[in-house]
Design an enzyme around this catalytic site. Sequence first.
Site, PDB file in Angstrom:
ATOM      1  N   PHE A   1       0.834  -1.210   0.000  1.00  0.00           N
ATOM      2  CA  PHE A   1       0.000   0.000   0.000  1.00  0.00           C
ATOM      3  C   PHE A   1       0.866   1.256   0.000  1.00  0.00           C
ATOM      4  O   PHE A   1       0.721   2.144  -0.863  1.00  0.00           O
ATOM      5  CB  PHE A   1      -0.903  -0.048   1.230  1.00  0.00           C
ATOM      6  CG  PHE A   1      -1.859   1.098   1.383  1.00  0.00           C
ATOM      7  CD1 PHE A   1      -2.654   1.512   0.329  1.00  0.00           C
ATOM      8  CD2 PHE A   1      -1.989   1.750   2.602  1.00  0.00           C
ATOM      9  CE1 PHE A   1      -3.560   2.566   0.487  1.00  0.00           C
ATOM     10  CE2 PHE A   1      -2.880   2.793   2.776  1.00  0.00           C
ATOM     11  CZ  PHE A   1      -3.672   3.207   1.710  1.00  0.00           C
TER      12      PHE A   1
ATOM     13  N   LYS B   1       9.942  -4.858  13.782  1.00  0.00           N
ATOM     14  CA  LYS B   1      10.197  -3.516  13.272  1.00  0.00           C
ATOM     15  C   LYS B   1      11.325  -2.841  14.049  1.00  0.00           C
ATOM     16  O   LYS B   1      12.174  -2.147  13.478  1.00  0.00           O
ATOM     17  CB  LYS B   1       8.916  -2.674  13.340  1.00  0.00           C
ATOM     18  CG  LYS B   1       7.919  -2.978  12.250  1.00  0.00           C
ATOM     19  CD  LYS B   1       8.499  -2.660  10.882  1.00  0.00           C
ATOM     20  CE  LYS B   1       7.490  -2.764   9.767  1.00  0.00           C
ATOM     21  NZ  LYS B   1       8.099  -2.501   8.433  1.00  0.00           N
TER      22      LYS B   1
ATOM     23  N   PRO C   1       5.798   5.590  10.311  1.00  0.00           N
ATOM     24  CA  PRO C   1       4.384   5.981  10.291  1.00  0.00           C
ATOM     25  C   PRO C   1       3.589   5.364  11.442  1.00  0.00           C
ATOM     26  O   PRO C   1       3.871   4.249  11.899  1.00  0.00           O
ATOM     27  CB  PRO C   1       3.874   5.438   8.946  1.00  0.00           C
ATOM     28  CG  PRO C   1       5.072   4.931   8.220  1.00  0.00           C
ATOM     29  CD  PRO C   1       6.098   4.619   9.257  1.00  0.00           C
TER      30      PRO C   1
END
Length: 345
Positions: free
Chosen positions: A15, A163, A188
């Site tokens: 995305f 992450k 983000p």
Amino acid sequence: MNTNTQVLVTGGTGFIAQHCIIALLDAGFRVRTTVRSLTREGEVREHLRTGGVDAGDRLTFVRADLSSDLGWADAAKGCTYVIHGASPTPTGEKANDDEWIRPAVDGNLRVLRAARAAGAKRVVLTSAFGAIGAGHKAAHRRPFDETDWTDLGGNVWGYQKSKTLAERAAWDFIAREGQGMELAAVNPVAVLGPVLGADFSHSIRIIKNMLEGQPACPKVNSGFVDVRDVADLHLRAMLDPAAAGERFVATAGDSLWMAEVAKVLRERVGPIAARTPRRVMPNWLVRLAARRNPALKGILPLLGQDMNVSGAKARRVLGWQPRSQGDAIVATAESLVRLGLVQVP
């Protein structure tokens, strides 16, 4: 002036990656992207057309998988910049931590080595707020900012661990083996905005589930940002000399509770939001539901937690000006309806 500059965007089916490709093509760059199977090239091109761009020969595809060295040299060859957003996702609801962490860390290092060998000037890493705000005690300073790192000694979901460790590995690589190549990271919060097709992110499902009549909202708090602004921040982090060696949180404003997101939908998108939840689900009920639905386990550490994070650095250093969170929420809902991806009255 960008027409002779090639940029590699990893994970072209993603995305955020697709919106980065759109932003790069609009800015005149040539783009190469990686996919695990070249059979998905047509799907990616169709998504880009939905986003208003006919890429033509300005976009090329290379088959490469983060679990293998094959293809990465070809992918990075001749690229001045790399935007690395690809991240392996384990299959199955009960993936252990190592299934999250090892592929993410190894994948980052694989891309960085290929970029260095190709002589790339800078890599922009798509990290996540999950590398900043997880595992902290309630007394930890709020709002979070780029100086914070997720506390791996706390209650942290495997995805957030992956992450965190993958981003740390990337910074360590640059410090020890980068040979002058630069790195910037974009972190983000929950990413919303215009959906380009049926393959969309977990964050988009928050809006989809609400529109389709989710009975109640868990007491979960999150920041939100429009994917188009996330793409814009990647380009700024790619080009601005001040971005080298820096992390940038991508968030459009103060964090919202899920009940507040539902309220935005009811107030701004009209009848299609008639079924959005009006009740808040008690924490004990969420914990009980998670026993039967493993997919809910990831939100248990977030129940009742203030997850506010500041995006001031990106505004101050890079001049970034994102849309409001309300606009991002509305754009998500409208695109889901427009593409027939949500069942609403």
